[in-house]
Design an enzyme around this catalytic site. Structure first.
Site, mmCIF file in Angstrom:
data_model
loop_
_atom_site.group_PDB
_atom_site.id
_atom_site.type_symbol
_atom_site.label_atom_id
_atom_site.label_comp_id
_atom_site.label_asym_id
_atom_site.label_seq_id
_atom_site.Cartn_x
_atom_site.Cartn_y
_atom_site.Cartn_z
ATOM 1 N N HIS A 97 0.576 -1.068 -0.096
ATOM 2 C CA HIS A 97 0.171 -0.196 -0.071
ATOM 3 C C HIS A 97 0.767 1.122 -0.257
ATOM 4 O O HIS A 97 1.211 1.420 1.127
ATOM 5 C CB HIS A 97 -0.938 0.147 1.468
ATOM 6 C CG HIS A 97 -1.961 1.682 2.043
ATOM 7 N ND1 HIS A 97 -1.463 2.492 1.414
ATOM 8 C CD2 HIS A 97 -3.189 0.524 1.940
ATOM 9 C CE1 HIS A 97 -2.593 2.529 1.360
ATOM 10 N NE2 HIS A 97 -4.269 2.004 1.573
ATOM 11 N N GLU B 293 -1.067 1.577 -5.885
ATOM 12 C CA GLU B 293 0.232 0.309 -4.438
ATOM 13 C C GLU B 293 -0.657 -0.754 -5.150
ATOM 14 O O GLU B 293 -1.538 -0.679 -6.459
ATOM 15 C CB GLU B 293 -1.869 0.057 -3.904
ATOM 16 C CG GLU B 293 -1.876 1.538 -2.707
ATOM 17 C CD GLU B 293 -3.236 0.995 -1.900
ATOM 18 O OE1 GLU B 293 -3.787 0.352 -1.292
ATOM 19 O OE2 GLU B 293 -3.999 2.554 -1.795
HETATM 20 C C1 BG6 Z 1 -6.748 2.427 0.040
HETATM 21 C C2 BG6 Z 1 -8.372 2.214 0.012
HETATM 22 O O1 BG6 Z 1 -6.023 1.415 0.025
HETATM 23 O O2 BG6 Z 1 -6.918 2.348 1.790
HETATM 24 C C3 BG6 Z 1 -9.525 2.978 1.009
HETATM 25 O O3 BG6 Z 1 -8.364 1.416 -0.812
HETATM 26 C C4 BG6 Z 1 -8.567 3.678 2.362
HETATM 27 O O4 BG6 Z 1 -10.590 2.869 1.269
HETATM 28 C C5 BG6 Z 1 -7.332 3.544 2.557
HETATM 29 O O5 BG6 Z 1 -9.787 4.681 2.661
HETATM 30 C C6 BG6 Z 1 -6.637 3.347 3.681
HETATM 31 O O6 BG6 Z 1 -7.028 2.393 4.689
HETATM 32 P P1 BG6 Z 1 -6.586 2.837 5.792
HETATM 33 O O7 BG6 Z 1 -7.353 1.299 6.927
HETATM 34 O O8 BG6 Z 1 -5.418 2.455 6.040
HETATM 35 O O9 BG6 Z 1 -7.316 4.051 6.692
#
Ligand code: BG6
Length: 327
Positions: free
Chosen positions: A194, A298
């Site tokens: 990510h 990502e």
């Molecule tokens: C992304 C998702 O990968 O991560 C989003 O597509 C999400 O929907 C974002 O808001 C952040 O997620 P988190 O759990 O780290 O707040």
């Protein structure tokens, strides 16, 4: 010099590497030094420093001939990679928590064994991003690249599944998540690296390489759409899962005059995310204005592209990040 002589020279040079371990306070420093006198191998001068980082959490700092990197054992999260003379490649929120049990907001959180929040799962984006990992070792290659190996300690949720993470640092940053199924039945999972990138101004950013590709629009009930534009631009919240995308994507940052290339292996999904104004305000661990200086591109295998791993098999998700000047 013939190829054989060149190889001998590299081997000889590798044998002269001097490893020195020094302790300074809470810092354990492994120095890797060697001199390479041929055109294949620049001077190697690397340091691997184990130290306490933010929130008193253990982290590994790696300095190479070309770049510096920081990796927290919490989530095996690479929080920082910077080539000398360039702004940081990875974005890290100033509001990030640094606490065991919470993911770090920025860098490269490792998402596994699920992505998002399936109804039958207890949290968002799996749990390994909020667990402490082990630092196993770091090694310098003859070409000056340093590789660091991390391992997820055995956990009750994943019996018979081994999870390792290799971070290779040089002029570029390469990360590889290796999942091995040591059980006697198939193991189905999602994975995603990510990656949060630093950009100068989100209004001057475009992401190219995904034209004509189908995506699931997370802001529209995961409905399936097709990317029509040559480039994705950001004028509001974007949260999309591009499916069946083995190809590289590129971020063009008109403010920092930098191109960032995201190349990958064994990844069929590309997620593009920017939270924009309202979601930024709603996230406690993210600054209200920080959406202007980041974008997530990502790489993984999610939804339609999730992985089914047969007994004894390994899945290797690999991502290489490189940057070029657009001036
Ligand atoms: C992304 C998702 O990968 O991560 C989003 O597509 C999400 O929907 C974002 O808001 C952040 O997620 P988190 O759990 O780290 O707040």
């Amino acid at each position: 010099m013939s190829v054989v002589e060149t190889v001998r020279e590299v081997v000889r040079a590798a044998q002269t590497i001097c490893k020195r371990i020094v302790r300074k306070g809470d810092r354990k420093i492994l120095s890797l030094r060697g001199q390479y006198n041929n055109t294949l191998s620049p001077t190697l001068n690397a340091q691997v420093i184990q130290q306490t980082g933010r929130g008193d959490l253990p982290m590994v700092r790696i300095e190479t001939h070309w770049s510096e990197t920081e990796i927290y054992l919490l989530g095996a999260c690479v929080t920082h990679f910077q080539r000398h003379g360039e702004p940081p490649l990875l974005f890290l929120s100033e509001k990030s928590r640094f606490e065991n049990g919470s993911p770090i907001r920025g860098g490269i959180p490792v998402i596994f064994p699920w992505f998002g929040k399936p109804v039958d799962k207890s949290g968002q984006h799996g749990f390994v991003r909020a667990r402490p990992w082990e630092f196993v070792e770091a090694k310098a290659q003859p070409d000056g690249i340093v590789t660091a190996l991390f391992r997820l300690p055995p956990c009750p949720e994943l019996p018979s599944i081994a999870v390792e993470y290799v971070v290779a640092i040089g002029e570029t940053l390469t990360v590889e998540l290796i999942v091995t199924n040591k059980s006697s039945s198939n193991f189905a999972f999602e994975n995603c690296l990510h990656t949060y990138f630093t950009v100068g101004d989100i209004n001057a950013v475009s992401v190219v390489g995904l034209k004509g590709v189908d995506y699931l629009d997370s802001l529209d009930g995961a409905s399936r759409k097709t990317e029509a534009g040559d480039a994705i631009r950001f004028t509001g919240e974007v949260d999309r899962i591009y499916i069946n995308t083995p190809q590289a994507a590129e971020i063009r940052d008109g403010a920092l005059h930098r191109g960032i290339r995201v190349e990958k292996e064994n990844s069929l999904s590309t997620v593009v995310w920017n939270p924009w104004i309202a979601k930024s305000r709603a996230m406690a661990d993210f600054g209200d204005e920080e959406y202007q200086r980041m974008v997530c591109v990502e790489s993984g295998n999610v939804r339609d592209n999730s992985v089914a791993l047969a007994p004894g098999q390994s899945a290797r998700l690999k991502v290489k990040l490189s940057s070029t000047s657009l001036k």
